[in-house]
Design an enzyme around this catalytic site. Sequence first.
Site, PDB file in Angstrom:
ATOM      1  N   GLU A  97       2.405  -7.210   3.179  1.00  0.00           N
ATOM      2  CA  GLU A  97       3.201  -6.738   4.315  1.00  0.00           C
ATOM      3  C   GLU A  97       3.118  -7.677   5.520  1.00  0.00           C
ATOM      4  O   GLU A  97       2.128  -8.371   5.727  1.00  0.00           O
ATOM      5  CB  GLU A  97       2.742  -5.352   4.754  1.00  0.00           C
ATOM      6  CG  GLU A  97       1.356  -5.345   5.362  1.00  0.00           C
ATOM      7  CD  GLU A  97       0.854  -3.942   5.672  1.00  0.00           C
ATOM      8  OE1 GLU A  97       1.580  -3.171   6.313  1.00  0.00           O
ATOM      9  OE2 GLU A  97      -0.271  -3.626   5.270  1.00  0.00           O
ATOM     10  N   HIS A 113       3.228   2.837  12.727  1.00  0.00           N
ATOM     11  CA  HIS A 113       2.274   3.791  13.318  1.00  0.00           C
ATOM     12  C   HIS A 113       2.872   4.560  14.502  1.00  0.00           C
ATOM     13  O   HIS A 113       2.157   5.299  15.179  1.00  0.00           O
ATOM     14  CB  HIS A 113       0.959   3.111  13.760  1.00  0.00           C
ATOM     15  CG  HIS A 113       0.201   2.464  12.634  1.00  0.00           C
ATOM     16  ND1 HIS A 113      -1.151   2.202  12.699  1.00  0.00           N
ATOM     17  CD2 HIS A 113       0.593   2.033  11.416  1.00  0.00           C
ATOM     18  CE1 HIS A 113      -1.547   1.627  11.564  1.00  0.00           C
ATOM     19  NE2 HIS A 113      -0.491   1.515  10.779  1.00  0.00           N
ATOM     20  N   HIS A 150       0.855  -1.190   0.000  1.00  0.00           N
ATOM     21  CA  HIS A 150       0.000   0.000   0.000  1.00  0.00           C
ATOM     22  C   HIS A 150       0.885   1.232   0.000  1.00  0.00           C
ATOM     23  O   HIS A 150       2.001   1.231   0.549  1.00  0.00           O
ATOM     24  CB  HIS A 150      -0.993   0.006   1.159  1.00  0.00           C
ATOM     25  CG  HIS A 150      -0.405   0.000   2.541  1.00  0.00           C
ATOM     26  ND1 HIS A 150       0.052   1.138   3.157  1.00  0.00           N
ATOM     27  CD2 HIS A 150      -0.225  -1.008   3.433  1.00  0.00           C
ATOM     28  CE1 HIS A 150       0.485   0.834   4.373  1.00  0.00           C
ATOM     29  NE2 HIS A 150       0.341  -0.464   4.573  1.00  0.00           N
ATOM     30  N   ASP A 168      -0.275   4.398   0.963  1.00  0.00           N
ATOM     31  CA  ASP A 168      -0.619   5.405   1.973  1.00  0.00           C
ATOM     32  C   ASP A 168       0.074   5.109   3.296  1.00  0.00           C
ATOM     33  O   ASP A 168       0.493   3.973   3.553  1.00  0.00           O
ATOM     34  CB  ASP A 168      -2.145   5.486   2.178  1.00  0.00           C
ATOM     35  CG  ASP A 168      -2.765   4.172   2.636  1.00  0.00           C
ATOM     36  OD1 ASP A 168      -2.305   3.104   2.208  1.00  0.00           O
ATOM     37  OD2 ASP A 168      -3.727   4.213   3.446  1.00  0.00           O
ATOM     38  N   ASP A 177       6.140   0.805   7.384  1.00  0.00           N
ATOM     39  CA  ASP A 177       4.747   0.485   7.027  1.00  0.00           C
ATOM     40  C   ASP A 177       4.296   1.376   5.889  1.00  0.00           C
ATOM     41  O   ASP A 177       3.727   2.425   6.110  1.00  0.00           O
ATOM     42  CB  ASP A 177       3.865   0.675   8.262  1.00  0.00           C
ATOM     43  CG  ASP A 177       2.425   0.290   8.027  1.00  0.00           C
ATOM     44  OD1 ASP A 177       2.137  -0.350   7.011  1.00  0.00           O
ATOM     45  OD2 ASP A 177       1.577   0.632   8.871  1.00  0.00           O
ATOM     46  N   GLU A 216      -5.006   1.459   2.283  1.00  0.00           N
ATOM     47  CA  GLU A 216      -5.000   0.291   3.191  1.00  0.00           C
ATOM     48  C   GLU A 216      -5.201   0.747   4.615  1.00  0.00           C
ATOM     49  O   GLU A 216      -5.847   0.078   5.425  1.00  0.00           O
ATOM     50  CB  GLU A 216      -3.670  -0.466   3.061  1.00  0.00           C
ATOM     51  CG  GLU A 216      -3.636  -1.784   3.824  1.00  0.00           C
ATOM     52  CD  GLU A 216      -3.244  -1.677   5.298  1.00  0.00           C
ATOM     53  OE1 GLU A 216      -3.410  -2.670   6.031  1.00  0.00           O
ATOM     54  OE2 GLU A 216      -2.782  -0.598   5.740  1.00  0.00           O
ATOM     55  N   GLU A 217      -4.628   1.904   4.921  1.00  0.00           N
ATOM     56  CA  GLU A 217      -4.642   2.374   6.316  1.00  0.00           C
ATOM     57  C   GLU A 217      -6.037   2.757   6.796  1.00  0.00           C
ATOM     58  O   GLU A 217      -6.236   2.971   7.983  1.00  0.00           O
ATOM     59  CB  GLU A 217      -3.664   3.549   6.490  1.00  0.00           C
ATOM     60  CG  GLU A 217      -2.189   3.163   6.304  1.00  0.00           C
ATOM     61  CD  GLU A 217      -1.671   2.200   7.357  1.00  0.00           C
ATOM     62  OE1 GLU A 217      -2.447   1.761   8.214  1.00  0.00           O
ATOM     63  OE2 GLU A 217      -0.471   1.878   7.308  1.00  0.00           O
TER      64      GLU A 217
END
Length: 405
Positions: free
Chosen positions: A177, A377, A78, A80, A115, A149-150
């Site tokens: 991931e 995150h 992803h 984002d 991430d 995705e987030e």
Amino acid sequence: MAEPSPPPPPVQRFIEYLRIKTVQPEPDYAACEAFLRRQAAELGLEVQSHAFVAGKPVVVLTWVGTEPALPSIILNSHTDVVPVSEEFWTHPPFDAARVATEDGDFKIIARGTQDMKIVGHCYLEAVRVLQGRGARLRRTLHLVYVPDEETGGHDGMRHFVQSDMFQALNAGFALDEGMANPEAELRVFYGERAPCWVRFVAHGNTGHGSQFIEDTAAEKLVPIINHLMELRGEQLSLFRTPHADGSRRTLGDVTTVNLTMLQAGVQHNVVPESASVCFDIRISPTLDYVRFRRDLEALAAAHGATLEMVQFWNDNTMTPTDASNPFWVAFEGAVGAMGIPLFKEIFPAATDARYLRKAGVPALGVTPLRNAPILLHDHNEFVKESEVLDGIKFYVGVISAIADA
Ligand SMILES: CSCC[C@H](NC(C)=O)C(=O)O
Ligand SMILES: [Zn+2]
Ligand SMILES: [Zn+2]
């Protein structure tokens, strides 16, 4: 002090990718697509792009194999990244600062390093290395870059797997991931827990807070909360109990329950007419999710509450990690040949791999970060330069093996 040497080109390109502000809630997907198109042009890859939701493109870069009729390989990532609280960062999160470390390495500090831009970037660099060697792979590779995705993949992967564009890829296997490991093993995720986000709402009698009001809204929620907290306790005990063979249980082996929101009331001395409670439940694929959902519905009904399923993932497909899956065999062989120990797990949260598995494409979740802190995150997310370079070698080995399986 001497100026540090400039980063090697693969790291320079990584820094370029990290500087694109694909941060939620308004990711710059246009700049990201332009970057991917430039990479594709350099590598001679075919490009397809489609925005299933306006402004949110799925970009697919394709390297056609020598046997294009074979099921292909999806290398998914992803684009984002999650928002930042900039005041807690030592360096601006979209500068991608390169900071020397005492052991002669460098930290690349930026949102999305772990991430999961390192993964999407290493796919591209591995293709670059393979092409530089003049390699030709049997199966076609599709490097898939998805948006959003987030925020649950609803505007990205969810539409993509239902599209003709996806069907036309004829995918037989996918990588997506995983997560960094502070220990020495490479974590490989072959399934995920199903997100189950529920809200129970109750209505009841109201009145003055000094009285014994009966059948109140909050009172109805108490046994529901107690029931789910009991389940939480049981699962926590299970989590702390090793498997029969002595190995430790991971989060993926159990179902977690967390009370995440509570709402009721307007004033201290007014008994509220309505009350609600929300739980974030993650159902282990080892549990019967259909029965679990029925039990929640029965729980609500038994106590006069209504149940709102805010999220419920109704699939628990897991990717076989045995001799029945030739892609697993190839993956495990390639990782073993690199001397990397593997740790098989069920992912505790939800990634876009769940859409792929549900659509019938076996997927493994891997992020090639070992002996590394888990920073997804988190503030000051970083990877080391050596980890980027090792990650490229990792994918060269893995991609060669699975594309020739
Ligand atoms: C139900 S969609 C939510 C997706 C999110 N994914 C991650 C990786 O944090 C989660 O598991 O909470
Ligand atoms: Zn991610
Ligand atoms: Zn994430």
